[in-house]
Motif scaffolding. Structure first.
Motif, PDB file in Angstrom:
ATOM      1  N   GLY A 131     -81.764  61.964  53.552  1.00 16.94           N
ATOM      2  CA  GLY A 131     -82.029  63.259  52.940  1.00 16.94           C
ATOM      3  C   GLY A 131     -80.876  64.234  52.977  1.00 16.94           C
ATOM      4  O   GLY A 131     -80.907  65.237  52.251  1.00 16.94           O
ATOM      5  N   GLU A 132     -79.856  63.979  53.794  1.00 15.93           N
ATOM      6  CA  GLU A 132     -78.714  64.886  53.824  1.00 15.93           C
ATOM      7  C   GLU A 132     -78.019  64.899  52.473  1.00 15.93           C
ATOM      8  O   GLU A 132     -77.726  63.848  51.902  1.00 15.93           O
ATOM      9  N   ASN A 133     -77.774  66.094  51.963  1.00 15.86           N
ATOM     10  CA  ASN A 133     -77.162  66.298  50.640  1.00 15.86           C
ATOM     11  C   ASN A 133     -77.950  65.631  49.521  1.00 15.86           C
ATOM     12  O   ASN A 133     -77.420  65.405  48.435  1.00 15.86           O
ATOM     13  N   GLY A 134     -79.225  65.322  49.813  1.00 12.28           N
ATOM     14  CA  GLY A 134     -80.111  64.738  48.816  1.00 12.28           C
ATOM     15  C   GLY A 134     -80.102  63.225  48.744  1.00 12.28           C
ATOM     16  O   GLY A 134     -80.892  62.633  48.000  1.00 12.28           O
ATOM     17  N   TYR A 135     -79.224  62.563  49.499  1.00 15.27           N
ATOM     18  CA  TYR A 135     -79.118  61.102  49.439  1.00 15.27           C
ATOM     19  C   TYR A 135     -80.246  60.429  50.209  1.00 15.27           C
ATOM     20  O   TYR A 135     -80.571  60.857  51.332  1.00 15.27           O
ATOM     21  N   PRO A 136     -80.790  59.356  49.671  1.00 17.64           N
ATOM     22  CA  PRO A 136     -81.761  58.582  50.440  1.00 17.64           C
ATOM     23  C   PRO A 136     -81.061  57.699  51.478  1.00 17.64           C
ATOM     24  O   PRO A 136     -79.920  57.282  51.283  1.00 17.64           O
ATOM     25  N   GLY A 137     -81.755  57.449  52.576  1.00 13.00           N
ATOM     26  CA  GLY A 137     -81.282  56.489  53.563  1.00 13.00           C
ATOM     27  C   GLY A 137     -80.408  57.086  54.644  1.00 13.00           C
ATOM     28  O   GLY A 137     -79.553  57.932  54.371  1.00 13.00           O
ATOM     29  N   THR A 138     -80.651  56.652  55.871  1.00 17.60           N
ATOM     30  CA  THR A 138     -79.729  56.946  56.960  1.00 17.60           C
ATOM     31  C   THR A 138     -78.602  55.919  56.895  1.00 17.60           C
ATOM     32  O   THR A 138     -78.846  54.712  56.918  1.00 17.60           O
ATOM     33  N   MET A 139     -77.386  56.401  56.792  1.00 15.91           N
ATOM     34  CA  MET A 139     -76.232  55.524  56.594  1.00 15.91           C
ATOM     35  C   MET A 139     -75.261  55.652  57.760  1.00 15.91           C
ATOM     36  O   MET A 139     -74.925  56.759  58.190  1.00 15.91           O
TER      37      MET A 139
END
Length: 339
Positions: A131-139
């Motif tokens: 969810g950071e900056n709208g991105y899906p997935g913990t990377m």
């Protein structure tokens, strides 16, 4: 081969030194390359990337000098991917992974140091949450910085996510082979092994078209002097080039005065080249007291072309869950007058 550690203002820096006195300095703030010191034709060592004299300027000015850019380098038009709304930090668009937070300006974790008889390096890591900056997935993003005893400096970025997401990292170093930014890059000689470039519209956004470079200022397939080649481009170079599949170096850059030469090989499909044209800033000092002025450095950002999610011909930056993807770029430094 050795690693020299420095600490100042809460920032940790590590200088990789080979047996021939070439060195590369990386700090944990933004996994940033702050200096690469190589020799000129007379054996004098100097820094060949733009770097701030004051470490605090890396925090306050946010100029991306030497920084790691992730999750996605460059622009994403309208800050939109599928049903995901990404951070708008360039007008209505999304730039360099967003700024909530901006990975290029966050501390990275030093996972380990590497040292053998002919290589020395660092492994750094950053975890960006779902969810950071709208991105899906913990990377989990892992950055490897390796200097060998033959003047080759290799950067590898590996991304692994628990959800389908986007990954297109790069390093944003600005090179100036004169050493300590003694001259602009106007008289540097550049060769790019690329037949096509990504055209931009009047707003600087990729059009999706990939014209041939023939009979344009973007033709660097021969060894061309940078200044005269781009004199007709009002904003200079800020363009992506589709790299040819070749066993030879895809990019060559050299300075006849100092003799310093850089060649680049990457598994990325493109390189975004910026000449920093019209970029002037007197707020900070670079490379021993220099002020930033137009065409003081040339960035060579190995990556997939910007805004690839909106242009199928650019290639895919989508990565699948639990499948690591690695971008690797090797910079070979030498001197044309060495015998």
């Amino acid at each position: 081969m050795k690693i020299i550690e420095h600490q100042a203002n809460g920032i940790n820096s590590y200088t990789l030194v080979n047996n021939h006195h070439m060195s590369v300095t990386i700090m944990d703030w933004g996994a940033t390359v702050t200096a690469i010191r190589t020799h000129d034709k007379d054996g004098h060592f100097a820094n060949v990337v733009l770097g701030f004299d004051n470490l605090e300027d890396y925090i306050t000015t946010r100029s991306f000098f030497g920084a790691t850019i992730a999750r996605v380098a460059g622009i994403i038009k309208n800050a939109q991917w599928r049903d995901y709304e990404l951070t708008q930090n360039a007008g209505e668009h999304h730039l360099n992974g967003g700024d909530l937070p901006q990975i290029a300006f966050e501390p990275w974790f030093l996972e380990r140091k590497l040292q053998t008889k002919d290589q020395v390096g660092l492994v750094m890591q950053y975890i960006t949450l779902d969810g950071e900056n709208g991105y899906p997935g913990t990377m989990t993003i892992t950055a490897n910085f390796i200097l060998d005893d033959h003047g080759k400096f290799t950067i590898s970025y590996t991304g692994k996510s628990d959800k389908t997401t986007l990954f297109n990292p790069t390093n944003h170093s600005y090179f100036n082979l004169s050493g300590d930014a003694e001259r602009t890059i106007d008289h540097h000689i550049l060769k790019i092994n690329a037949d096509e470039y990504a055209s931009l519209n009047k707003h600087g956004l990729p059009t999706g078209k990939l014209p041939w470079v023939t009979n344009t200022p973007f033709d660097f397939r021969g060894r061309e002097e940078i200044g005269p080649q781009i004199a007709s481009l009002p904003t200079g170079l800020h363009h992506g080039f589709v790299l040819n599949d070749t066993p030879y170096p895809q990019v060559e850059l050299f300075d006849r005065v100092s003799g310093r030469k850089l060649t680049m090989r990457t598994n990325a499909k493109a390189v975004v080249v910026s000449s920093a044209t019209h970029y002037r800033d007197d707020r900070f000092r670079l490379n021993g007291g220099k002020s930033m002025r137009s065409q003081l450095g040339l960035s060579l950002q190995a990556q997939t072309l910007p805004d690839a999610i909106h242009h199928k011909a650019f290639g895919s930056i989508i990565i699948e869950p639990n499948v690591p993807v690695t971008y690797q770029t090797a910079y070979q430094f030498s001197n044309i007058y060495d015998v």
